[in-house]
Motif scaffolding. Structure first.
Motif, PDB file in Angstrom:
ATOM      1  N   TYR A   1      -4.069   6.102 -19.856  1.00 13.87           N
ATOM      2  CA  TYR A   1      -3.389   6.411 -18.594  1.00 13.87           C
ATOM      3  C   TYR A   1      -4.368   6.915 -17.540  1.00 13.87           C
ATOM      4  O   TYR A   1      -4.167   6.680 -16.339  1.00 13.87           O
ATOM      5  N   LEU A   2      -5.411   7.598 -17.949  1.00 10.91           N
ATOM      6  CA  LEU A   2      -6.405   8.079 -16.990  1.00 10.91           C
ATOM      7  C   LEU A   2      -7.099   6.912 -16.306  1.00 10.91           C
ATOM      8  O   LEU A   2      -7.288   6.905 -15.085  1.00 10.91           O
ATOM      9  N   SER A   3      -7.471   5.892 -17.068  1.00 12.07           N
ATOM     10  CA  SER A   3      -8.088   4.703 -16.474  1.00 12.07           C
ATOM     11  C   SER A   3      -7.094   3.934 -15.616  1.00 12.07           C
ATOM     12  O   SER A   3      -7.473   3.332 -14.606  1.00 12.07           O
ATOM     13  N   ALA A   4      -5.814   3.947 -16.017  1.00 11.83           N
ATOM     14  CA  ALA A   4      -4.803   3.177 -15.291  1.00 11.83           C
ATOM     15  C   ALA A   4      -4.460   3.784 -13.939  1.00 11.83           C
ATOM     16  O   ALA A   4      -3.780   3.135 -13.131  1.00 11.83           O
ATOM     17  N   LEU A   5      -4.894   5.010 -13.649  1.00 17.02           N
ATOM     18  CA  LEU A   5      -4.662   5.582 -12.321  1.00 17.02           C
ATOM     19  C   LEU A   5      -5.376   4.796 -11.235  1.00 17.02           C
ATOM     20  O   LEU A   5      -5.025   4.906 -10.052  1.00 17.02           O
ATOM     21  N   LYS A   6      -6.371   4.010 -11.622  1.00 13.94           N
ATOM     22  CA  LYS A   6      -7.040   3.132 -10.654  1.00 13.94           C
ATOM     23  C   LYS A   6      -6.306   1.795 -10.658  1.00 13.94           C
ATOM     24  O   LYS A   6      -6.614   0.892 -11.438  1.00 13.94           O
ATOM     25  N   THR A   7      -5.326   1.682  -9.839  1.00  7.30           N
ATOM     26  CA  THR A   7      -4.527   0.474  -9.703  1.00  7.30           C
ATOM     27  C   THR A   7      -4.026   0.379  -8.277  1.00  7.30           C
ATOM     28  O   THR A   7      -4.060   1.363  -7.529  1.00  7.30           O
ATOM     29  N   HIS A   8      -3.580  -0.779  -7.875  1.00  5.21           N
ATOM     30  CA  HIS A   8      -3.078  -0.969  -6.517  1.00  5.21           C
ATOM     31  C   HIS A   8      -1.710  -0.320  -6.390  1.00  5.21           C
ATOM     32  O   HIS A   8      -0.739  -0.773  -7.005  1.00  5.21           O
ATOM     33  N   LEU A   9      -1.624   0.737  -5.590  1.00  9.60           N
ATOM     34  CA  LEU A   9      -0.385   1.475  -5.401  1.00  9.60           C
ATOM     35  C   LEU A   9       0.114   1.307  -3.975  1.00  9.60           C
ATOM     36  O   LEU A   9      -0.684   1.367  -3.020  1.00  9.60           O
ATOM     37  N   PRO A  10       1.417   1.100  -3.788  1.00  9.88           N
ATOM     38  CA  PRO A  10       1.962   1.017  -2.425  1.00  9.88           C
ATOM     39  C   PRO A  10       1.877   2.370  -1.722  1.00  9.88           C
ATOM     40  O   PRO A  10       2.168   3.404  -2.326  1.00  9.88           O
ATOM     41  N   ILE A  11       1.472   2.356  -0.468  1.00  9.46           N
ATOM     42  CA  ILE A  11       1.260   3.600   0.265  1.00  9.46           C
ATOM     43  C   ILE A  11       2.568   4.118   0.860  1.00  9.46           C
ATOM     44  O   ILE A  11       2.904   5.288   0.719  1.00  9.46           O
ATOM     45  N   GLY A  12       3.289   3.248   1.524  1.00 12.11           N
ATOM     46  CA  GLY A  12       4.486   3.688   2.229  1.00 12.11           C
ATOM     47  C   GLY A  12       5.768   3.239   1.556  1.00 12.11           C
ATOM     48  O   GLY A  12       5.818   2.985   0.340  1.00 12.11           O
ATOM     49  N   GLN A  13       6.798   3.105   2.349  1.00 10.81           N
ATOM     50  CA  GLN A  13       8.114   2.707   1.840  1.00 10.81           C
ATOM     51  C   GLN A  13       8.110   1.221   1.511  1.00 10.81           C
ATOM     52  O   GLN A  13       7.540   0.404   2.234  1.00 10.81           O
ATOM     53  N   LEU A  14       8.759   0.853   0.416  1.00 13.56           N
ATOM     54  CA  LEU A  14       8.810  -0.539  -0.012  1.00 13.56           C
ATOM     55  C   LEU A  14       9.677  -1.356   0.934  1.00 13.56           C
ATOM     56  O   LEU A  14      10.751  -0.918   1.357  1.00 13.56           O
ATOM     57  N   GLU A  15       9.216  -2.561   1.249  1.00 11.99           N
ATOM     58  CA  GLU A  15       9.935  -3.461   2.140  1.00 11.99           C
ATOM     59  C   GLU A  15      10.272  -4.743   1.395  1.00 11.99           C
ATOM     60  O   GLU A  15       9.472  -5.251   0.603  1.00 11.99           O
ATOM     61  N   HIS A  16      11.439  -5.294   1.667  1.00 13.61           N
ATOM     62  CA  HIS A  16      11.929  -6.463   0.940  1.00 13.61           C
ATOM     63  C   HIS A  16      11.408  -7.742   1.575  1.00 13.61           C
ATOM     64  O   HIS A  16      11.282  -7.859   2.793  1.00 13.61           O
TER      65      HIS A  16
ATOM     66  N   HIS B   1      10.386 -14.980  -6.721  1.00 15.93           N
ATOM     67  CA  HIS B   1      11.620 -15.184  -5.956  1.00 15.93           C
ATOM     68  C   HIS B   1      11.746 -14.179  -4.817  1.00 15.93           C
ATOM     69  O   HIS B   1      12.035 -14.561  -3.683  1.00 15.93           O
ATOM     70  N   GLU B   2      11.563 -12.905  -5.093  1.00 15.99           N
ATOM     71  CA  GLU B   2      11.636 -11.860  -4.061  1.00 15.99           C
ATOM     72  C   GLU B   2      10.789 -10.672  -4.489  1.00 15.99           C
ATOM     73  O   GLU B   2      10.432 -10.538  -5.663  1.00 15.99           O
ATOM     74  N   SER B   3      10.515  -9.811  -3.526  1.00 10.08           N
ATOM     75  CA  SER B   3       9.615  -8.684  -3.790  1.00 10.08           C
ATOM     76  C   SER B   3      10.018  -7.488  -2.950  1.00 10.08           C
ATOM     77  O   SER B   3      10.633  -7.626  -1.887  1.00 10.08           O
ATOM     78  N   TYR B   4       9.657  -6.312  -3.449  1.00 12.49           N
ATOM     79  CA  TYR B   4       9.679  -5.054  -2.683  1.00 12.49           C
ATOM     80  C   TYR B   4       8.252  -4.517  -2.695  1.00 12.49           C
ATOM     81  O   TYR B   4       7.758  -4.081  -3.745  1.00 12.49           O
ATOM     82  N   THR B   5       7.576  -4.566  -1.557  1.00 12.67           N
ATOM     83  CA  THR B   5       6.166  -4.200  -1.502  1.00 12.67           C
ATOM     84  C   THR B   5       5.864  -3.360  -0.278  1.00 12.67           C
ATOM     85  O   THR B   5       6.666  -3.261   0.652  1.00 12.67           O
ATOM     86  N   SER B   6       4.682  -2.780  -0.278  1.00 15.94           N
ATOM     87  CA  SER B   6       4.150  -2.034   0.865  1.00 15.94           C
ATOM     88  C   SER B   6       2.640  -2.241   0.886  1.00 15.94           C
ATOM     89  O   SER B   6       2.052  -2.680  -0.111  1.00 15.94           O
ATOM     90  N   GLY B   7       2.025  -1.939   2.023  1.00 19.29           N
ATOM     91  CA  GLY B   7       0.576  -1.964   2.077  1.00 19.29           C
ATOM     92  C   GLY B   7      -0.024  -1.090   0.997  1.00 19.29           C
ATOM     93  O   GLY B   7       0.486   0.004   0.725  1.00 19.29           O
ATOM     94  N   ALA B   8      -1.087  -1.541   0.345  1.00 19.08           N
ATOM     95  CA  ALA B   8      -1.563  -0.888  -0.874  1.00 19.08           C
ATOM     96  C   ALA B   8      -3.060  -0.647  -0.828  1.00 19.08           C
ATOM     97  O   ALA B   8      -3.789  -1.264  -0.054  1.00 19.08           O
ATOM     98  N   THR B   9      -3.497   0.271  -1.672  1.00 18.73           N
ATOM     99  CA  THR B   9      -4.917   0.516  -1.893  1.00 18.73           C
ATOM    100  C   THR B   9      -5.119   0.864  -3.358  1.00 18.73           C
ATOM    101  O   THR B   9      -4.252   1.478  -3.991  1.00 18.73           O
ATOM    102  N   GLU B  10      -6.271   0.479  -3.885  1.00 19.88           N
ATOM    103  CA  GLU B  10      -6.589   0.749  -5.288  1.00 19.88           C
ATOM    104  C   GLU B  10      -7.151   2.149  -5.468  1.00 19.88           C
ATOM    105  O   GLU B  10      -7.252   2.640  -6.591  1.00 19.88           O
TER     106      GLU B  10
END
Length: 618
Positions: free
Chosen positions: A396-411, A478-487
Motif C-alpha cells: 500500500y505504501l508503494s501504491a500511494l504513487k498513482t494517478h489520483l483525481p484532484i477535484g470533483q468527479l465529472e461524468h 462506456h462512461e466515466s467519472y473523472t477529474s484532472g489528475a496527478t501521480e
C-alpha cells in the motif's frame, strides 16, 4: 441527574444549529480577508483539509459549527465596515500610509483588488522587499515570491525594460527627470526599470532630490572622488533584438538649465519586451516560503511521536507501540497536512460523489470492482517442484504513487480515455485467454458483462492489450467519472513514510516500523466512508490506491512469467508464489522495492503421490 435535567439536556442537544453562509461565500470571505486555510484551521482547531471540505459543500456540526459561524459572522462584519470606510472620502495622508511603499500608476486600489483575486497565494508585506522581476520595492508576495501585482508598477512591464534615457540626467531615488532617463546607480527612472549608470556618472547613489525643470536634480550628488562631468551620450538605435547596435558617442556638454531633449524611445507605445544584453544588477534571493509557514518540508513528526510515546510509557515498547497504532489515523492526517504545505494543488477532502461510489447499505459495498487477485494455477508442470512464497514489502505504501483525481468527479460518455484525468470507468472487458499460466488482470470475477473499474485497472488492461504484450483485446469504455489528475498528489506523504520506514529498518526500530505500517495501511482503509476518519472522504482515492496495489502485484507476476519463472499463485496485494530462481528477477530484502521469503514448500506429482500413500497407510 433528574429526569427533567436529562430531558433539558436532550432538548439542548437538538437546538437549531448555527446558520452558515453558502460554501462559496465562506471561501470568498476568507480570501477577501487575506487569510490562509492554515491560519483559519489552526484557529478553529481543525485541519486545512477539513476547512477545504467546508468551503466546497460539506457542513460542520456541533461545537465547531458554532465556532465557524461566529468566525464567518465576525469576518463579514469587519469586511463590511472596511468597505464602507473605503467608500467614504479618503484622507491623502491615510492613502499614502495605506500604500505601504507601493508605487506606480496602479495605486493601492489596484493592488488590493489584485490581492483579493489572488487568494491564498498573496501575502502583504509590512516592509517592502525587492521585486524578483525588476528589483524595485514591492509590498506583496505571491506564491512565496516578492513581486508587483500591477504590471504597470513593475520594471518588467512591456516597453519598460532597461532603457536608459537620452540625456543622462535623472531624478534621484527613482524620481524621473524631465527626459525620462533612468536614475543613477540603478535607481529606477520613469520607465520603472532598473537604472543603468550613465557614462561618466558616479556609481554611488546620492541623496533624494527634487528634479528641476531641466530634469537635473536641484541638489547635485557629491561624487566620492573629484571628476569632470562627461557629456551626455547620444541615444543609440536599438536593434531588432532590443540591444543597442552601437555604443553611445559623447556629444557637446549641455548648458546648465537648458531643457533636455525629449526621449522619444521612452515615450513610445508599450510593446512586448525582449531580453537585452545589458547586464542586470544582482537581484536578492527570493524567499522560498510563506511567512506563516516556516518550512515546506515535513518535520520529523514520526520520530517525535515515537519518542513521546516511549517517554509517556517509561520505555515500555509494547505499550508505546499499542498507543501509537491507536493514534495512527489522526497522526497520518497531520502528516498529510504537513506534507501538503506549499503544494500546487489543494486536497479537496469532501467532494461530491456519484451514487456508484456510495455504499448501498450500511454494511454493504459500492459498485466499484477493485480487481483483487485471488488466483492459483490450475495445473503444475510435471514433476516435483520447490515453490517459494514471496512477500511484497509495503504494497500500500508503494501504491500511494498513482494517478489520483484532484477535484470533483465529472461524468462523461464515449470510448475515449484521457490519460490526463483519472477516476472510475464503466467498461466491458475482453476475455482473458491465459488463465492457465497467469491471473486475470480483472481478478476472479464470476459475473460477465460491464462493470465499474478504477483508473489503475483500466490502465493495466490497456497496457497488456497494447502492442508490447498483446495478451488480450482492449476493453470497451462506456462512461466515466473523472477529474484532472496527478501521480504526485501524495508523493511527499509517501516519501516521508518511506524514509521513516527505511530508517527504522536500519536502526532495527520495531516501534517506528509498526507505527509507520499502521499509518499508511489505516490511512488507505479509512479514506472512504469510515467513522474513524472524518477529515477525509475520498472513496474514489481508496479504490484507486487499492487497485494500484493489486496492479503492482499483477505486473510482478507478469515479469516473473516473462523471465521464465512459473507463477503458481497470486493473492491480495503482497503474496506471490513462484517456481524457479526468483532471485535473478527480484531483489531480496525488506525495502519497498524488494521482496522477502514468506514460505518455501514442495508441490507437484511426487508430493501428491506421497500424500496419497500416507492416506492409504492410515
Amino acid at each position: 441527574m433528574s429526569d427533567f435535567d436529562a430531558i433539558d439536556s436532550l432538548l439542548d442537544s437538538v437546538a437549531p444549529e448555527a446558520a452558515l453562509p453558502a460554501p462559496d461565500v465562506r471561501r470568498d470571505l476568507r480570501e477577501r480577508a487575506r487569510l490562509s486555510k492554515a491560519q483559519v484551521a489552526r484557529a478553529l482547531g481543525v485541519s486545512p483539509t477539513t476547512l477545504t471540505g467546508w468551503e466546497t459543500g460539506r457542513d460542520p456540526a456541533g461545537t465547531v459549527r458554532e465556532k465557524y459561524a461566529y468566525f464567518l459572522d465576525g469576518l463579514a462584519t469587519r469586511l463590511a465596515v472596511a468597505q464602507e470606510d473605503e467608500a467614504a472620502a479618503q484622507d491623502p495622508a491615510t492613502d499614502s500610509a495605506a500604500a505601504a511603499g507601493a508605487t506606480g500608476p496602479g495605486g493601492p486600489g489596484t493592488v488590493a483588488a489584485a490581492a483579493f483575486q489572488a487568494g491564498d497565494d498573496v501575502e502583504s508585506l509590512a516592509v517592502p522587499e525587492p521585486c524578483v522581476l525588476c528589483g524595485r520595492p514591492a509590498a506583496q508576495r505571491v506564491a512565496g515570491f516578492t513581486q508587483h501585482l500591477d504590471p504597470a508598477e513593475c520594471g518588467r512591464a512591456p516597453g519598460a525594460a532597461d532603457t536608459p534615457g537620452a540625456s543622462g540626467a535623472s531624478g534621484a531615488s527613482g524620481t524621473p527627470g524631465a527626459s525620462g532617463a533612468s536614475g543613477a546607480s540603478g535607481t529606477p527612472g520613469s520607465s520603472g526599470a532598473p537604472g543603468t549608470p550613465v557614462s561618466g556618472a558616479p556609481s554611488t547613489p546620492g541623496a533624494p532630490g527634487t528634479p528641476s525643470a531641466s530634469g537635473t536634480p536641484s541638489t547635485p550628488h557629491t561624487p566620492s572622488t573629484p571628476h569632470t562631468p562627461s557629456a551626455p551620450d547620444a541615444p543609440s538605435t536599438p536593434s531588432a533584438s532590443g540591444t543597442p547596435s552601437t555604443p553611445r558617442a559623447p556629444s557637446a556638454p549641455r548648458t546648465p538649465g537648458a531643457p533636455a531633449a525629449p526621449d522619444t524611445k521612452a515615450a513610445a507605445p508599450a510593446s512586448p519586451a525582449t531580453p537585452r544584453a545589458v547586464k542586470r544588477p544582482a537581484q536578492p534571493k527570493p524567499p522560498t516560503r510563506r511567512a506563516f509557514q516556516p518550512s515546506n518540508e515535513p518535520g520529523d513528526l514520526i520520530g517525535q511521536a515515537v519518542q513521546a510515546a516511549l517517554a509517556a510509557h517509561e520505555g515500555d515498547v509494547e505499550a508505546a507501540t499499542a498507543a501509537l497504532i491507536k493514534r495512527a489515523i489522526p497522526d497520518a492526517m497531520a502528516l498529510l497536512d504537513e506534507t501538503r504545505k506549499g503544494a500546487r494543488y489543494d486536497v479537496i477532502a469532501h467532494p461530491w460523489m456519484p451514487d456508484i461510489l456510495k455504499k448501498q447499505t450500511s454494511r454493504g459495498a459500492d459498485q466499484i470492482w477493485e480487481a483483487r487477485p485471488k488466483w492459483t494455477r490450475p495445473d503444475l508442470p510435471p514433476g516435483e517442484h520447490e515453490v517459494t512464497a514471496l512477500d511484497i514489502n509495503g504494497a500500500y505504501l508503494s501504491a500511494l504513487k498513482t494517478h489520483l483525481p484532484i477535484g470533483q468527479l465529472e461524468h462523461s460518455t464515449g470510448f475515449g480515455h484521457d490519460r490526463r484525468r483519472a477516476g472510475v470507468h464503466l467498461i466491458t472487458p475482453a476475455p482473458w485467454p491465459h488463465d492457465d499460466v497467469l491471473p486475470n488482470p480483472l481478478g476472479q470475477r464470476d459475473e460477465p458483462g460491464p462493470l465499474w473499474v478504477t483508473e489503475p485497472t483500466l490502465r493495466l488492461l490497456q497496457r497488456v492489450s497494447g502492442p508490447r504484450h498483446g495478451l488480450c483485446d482492449p476493453p470497451e469504455i462506456h462512461e466515466s467519472y473523472t477529474s484532472g489528475a496527478t501521480e504526485n498528489l501524495l508523493e511527499k506523504f509517501r516519501i516521508a513514510l518511506k524514509d521513516a520506514r527505511d530508517t527504522a529498518l536500519a536502526d532495527e526500530d520495531d516501534v517506528t516500523l509498526e507505527y509507520v505500517k499502521a499509518m499508511y495501511s489505516k490511512f488507505v482503509s479509512t479514506m472512504g466512508e469510515s467513522n474513524y476518519n472524518r477529515e477525509l472522504y475520498r472513496p474514489d482515492w481508496m479504490h484507486l490506491v487499492r487497485s494500484q496495489a493489486f496492479a503492482n502485484l499483477w505486473m510482478k507476476a507478469l515479469k516473473a512469467y516473462e523471465e521464465g519463472l512459473t507463477v503458481v499463485r497470486a493473492m491480495g496485494t503482497d503474496e506471490l508464489h513462484l517456481i524457479g530462481d526468483w532471485r535473478r528477477v527480484f531483489p531480496e530484502g525488506r525495502g519497498v522495492t524488494e521482496v522477502k521469503v514468506k514460505d518455501v514448500y514442495t508441490a507437484g506429482a511426487a508430493a501428491d503421490d506421497d500424500e496419497a500413500t500416507r492416506g492409504e497407510d492410515e
